[in-house]
Scaffold this active site. Sequence first.
Site, PDB file in Angstrom:
ATOM      1  N   TYR A  54      -2.980  -0.943  10.306  1.00 53.04           N
ATOM      2  CA  TYR A  54      -2.938  -1.252   8.915  1.00 53.04           C
ATOM      3  C   TYR A  54      -1.303  -0.625   8.346  1.00 53.04           C
ATOM      4  O   TYR A  54      -0.689  -1.422   7.708  1.00 53.04           O
ATOM      5  CB  TYR A  54      -3.809  -0.534   8.317  1.00 53.04           C
ATOM      6  CG  TYR A  54      -3.977  -0.970   6.998  1.00 53.04           C
ATOM      7  CD1 TYR A  54      -4.579  -2.042   6.234  1.00 53.04           C
ATOM      8  CD2 TYR A  54      -3.316   0.269   5.966  1.00 53.04           C
ATOM      9  CE1 TYR A  54      -4.856  -2.289   5.051  1.00 53.04           C
ATOM     10  CE2 TYR A  54      -3.599  -0.016   4.541  1.00 53.04           C
ATOM     11  CZ  TYR A  54      -4.081  -1.284   3.991  1.00 53.04           C
ATOM     12  OH  TYR A  54      -4.296  -1.286   2.893  1.00 53.04           O
ATOM     13  N   SER A  59       0.984  -1.161  -0.117  1.00 53.89           N
ATOM     14  CA  SER A  59      -0.084   0.029   0.073  1.00 53.89           C
ATOM     15  C   SER A  59       0.848   1.292  -0.043  1.00 53.89           C
ATOM     16  O   SER A  59       1.934   1.189   0.247  1.00 53.89           O
ATOM     17  CB  SER A  59      -0.819  -0.027   1.059  1.00 53.89           C
ATOM     18  OG  SER A  59      -1.634   1.380   1.619  1.00 53.89           O
TER      19      SER A  59
HETATM   20  P1  NAP Z   1     -11.136  -6.338  -0.445  1.00 56.39           P
HETATM   21  O1  NAP Z   1     -11.809  -6.547  -1.623  1.00 56.39           O
HETATM   22  O2  NAP Z   1     -11.710  -6.463   0.994  1.00 56.39           O
HETATM   23  O3  NAP Z   1     -10.456  -7.653  -0.606  1.00 56.39           O
HETATM   24  C1  NAP Z   1      -9.625  -8.388   0.244  1.00 56.39           C
HETATM   25  C2  NAP Z   1      -9.682  -9.746   0.404  1.00 56.39           C
HETATM   26  O4  NAP Z   1      -8.940 -10.574   1.217  1.00 56.39           O
HETATM   27  C3  NAP Z   1     -10.937 -10.347   0.068  1.00 56.39           C
HETATM   28  O5  NAP Z   1     -11.344 -11.388  -0.799  1.00 56.39           O
HETATM   29  C4  NAP Z   1     -11.185 -11.046   1.659  1.00 56.39           C
HETATM   30  O6  NAP Z   1     -11.999 -11.989   1.870  1.00 56.39           O
HETATM   31  C5  NAP Z   1      -9.515 -11.568   1.846  1.00 56.39           C
HETATM   32  N1  NAP Z   1      -9.444 -11.967   3.111  1.00 56.39           N
HETATM   33  C6  NAP Z   1      -9.143 -11.291   4.244  1.00 56.39           C
HETATM   34  N2  NAP Z   1      -8.731 -11.923   5.316  1.00 56.39           N
HETATM   35  C7  NAP Z   1      -8.174 -13.136   4.593  1.00 56.39           C
HETATM   36  C8  NAP Z   1      -7.672 -14.049   5.247  1.00 56.39           C
HETATM   37  N3  NAP Z   1      -7.286 -14.183   6.602  1.00 56.39           N
HETATM   38  N4  NAP Z   1      -7.188 -15.225   4.495  1.00 56.39           N
HETATM   39  C9  NAP Z   1      -7.646 -15.290   3.121  1.00 56.39           C
HETATM   40  N5  NAP Z   1      -8.072 -14.194   2.746  1.00 56.39           N
HETATM   41  C10 NAP Z   1      -8.506 -12.969   3.584  1.00 56.39           C
HETATM   42  O7  NAP Z   1     -10.073  -5.455  -0.448  1.00 56.39           O
HETATM   43  P2  NAP Z   1      -8.985  -5.032  -1.600  1.00 56.39           P
HETATM   44  O8  NAP Z   1      -9.009  -3.558  -1.627  1.00 56.39           O
HETATM   45  O9  NAP Z   1      -9.181  -5.824  -2.853  1.00 56.39           O
HETATM   46  O10 NAP Z   1      -7.737  -5.398  -0.840  1.00 56.39           O
HETATM   47  C11 NAP Z   1      -6.444  -6.291  -1.409  1.00 56.39           C
HETATM   48  C12 NAP Z   1      -5.559  -5.717  -0.870  1.00 56.39           C
HETATM   49  O11 NAP Z   1      -4.914  -4.599  -1.327  1.00 56.39           O
HETATM   50  C13 NAP Z   1      -5.122  -5.761   0.427  1.00 56.39           C
HETATM   51  O12 NAP Z   1      -3.798  -6.399   0.906  1.00 56.39           O
HETATM   52  C14 NAP Z   1      -5.127  -4.216   0.984  1.00 56.39           C
HETATM   53  O13 NAP Z   1      -4.501  -3.825   2.252  1.00 56.39           O
HETATM   54  C15 NAP Z   1      -4.441  -3.616  -0.375  1.00 56.39           C
HETATM   55  N6  NAP Z   1      -4.664  -2.251  -0.870  1.00 56.39           N
HETATM   56  C16 NAP Z   1      -5.996  -1.882  -1.093  1.00 56.39           C
HETATM   57  C17 NAP Z   1      -6.110  -0.558  -1.355  1.00 56.39           C
HETATM   58  C18 NAP Z   1      -7.613  -0.033  -1.963  1.00 56.39           C
HETATM   59  O14 NAP Z   1      -7.504   1.301  -2.177  1.00 56.39           O
HETATM   60  N7  NAP Z   1      -8.487  -0.978  -2.198  1.00 56.39           N
HETATM   61  C19 NAP Z   1      -5.049   0.447  -1.456  1.00 56.39           C
HETATM   62  C20 NAP Z   1      -3.945  -0.030  -0.984  1.00 56.39           C
HETATM   63  C21 NAP Z   1      -3.725  -1.455  -0.812  1.00 56.39           C
HETATM   64  P3  NAP Z   1     -13.591 -11.899   2.233  1.00 56.39           P
HETATM   65  O15 NAP Z   1     -13.969 -10.521   1.443  1.00 56.39           O
HETATM   66  O16 NAP Z   1     -14.194 -12.977   2.171  1.00 56.39           O
HETATM   67  O17 NAP Z   1     -13.063 -11.311   3.963  1.00 56.39           O
END
Ligand code: NAP
Length: 270
Positions: free
Chosen positions: A168, A155
């Site tokens: 985080y 991130s």
């Molecule tokens: P998201 O849609 O909430 O996706 C996160 C995924 O991780 C979901 O499928 C969730 O499953 C899964 N997950 C959570 N805990 C888990 C565990 N213990 N074991 C296996 N799977 C698990 O959010 P996203 O934005 O796509 O995030 C993906 C990554 O990008 C994360 O690492 C986040 O920190 C990073 N990120 C996102 C952003 C942004 O703006 N969106 C920015 C910077 C970094 P469930 O949905 O079933 O809980």
Amino acid sequence: MFPFRGLLGGQKALVTGASSGIGRAVALALAEAGADVVVNFIGSSEAADEVVSAIQTIGSKAIPILADVSQEAQVQTMFKRAIEEFGTVDILVNNAGIQSNAPVDGMTIGQWNSVIATNLTGQFLCAREAIREFKRRGVVSTVSVSAGKIICISSVHEAIPWAGHVNYAASKGGVMLLMKSIAQEVAALKIRVNSICPGAIRTPMNESAWENREAYNALMPLIPYKRIGEPEEIGRLAAFLASDYADYITGTSVYVDGGMMLYPGFESGG
Ligand code: NAP
């Protein structure tokens, strides 16, 4: 036309948290580039099945595997199954992540531990299993010039402090040095390890920041490029970083953030 079509032909990828958001887009992009994909999920099996079907429609193989990345035994079982099904794993995308926000003096130990366990320990556990497999198999030159690739989804908050989100930000700061230290340790084995650092991407995780015009407009002062990012923009970079075109790239964080790292407050101040 997808720019990396065929580049990952014959390769096997495992994407954690692939049933939603960035993980889903990365899984689809790797499949478009020709990889077969393990779709790791923890929550809804329907959502994982939808991603599996979409990958099969593209023409690649996919299997869903339920596992909590913070649990050592579950991660080991997931890799064992992936290797049984696909023969090996060439690409790991450490994507699963959560937030649990609170002011620091109101943050519970549960909130701290759960975020560190998923976002940091989970990345270590999966990277460790992937490297064991990469070392066992070594380079197969007909598949890739590298023995394996790990892409950590970090991130901008591996570098930008984030009040109200200390768990985080600490987890992502940890991912940065986890990634770099592993990259240094395994480079001689032809294993590449890099991070993608998204800024604000349109996913369920940060829905409150883009779901209505008011919230979206409030976000824009932080983004010089003046728009939110789309999950597919992370997917395309992941496909490139996993490919042999990126063979000399290791130990690096690549920011995909519309300029969020450019200290936007200085556009007009300073
Ligand atoms: P998201 O849609 O909430 O996706 C996160 C995924 O991780 C979901 O499928 C969730 O499953 C899964 N997950 C959570 N805990 C888990 C565990 N213990 N074991 C296996 N799977 C698990 O959010 P996203 O934005 O796509 O995030 C993906 C990554 O990008 C994360 O690492 C986040 O920190 C990073 N990120 C996102 C952003 C942004 O703006 N969106 C920015 C910077 C970094 P469930 O949905 O079933 O809980």
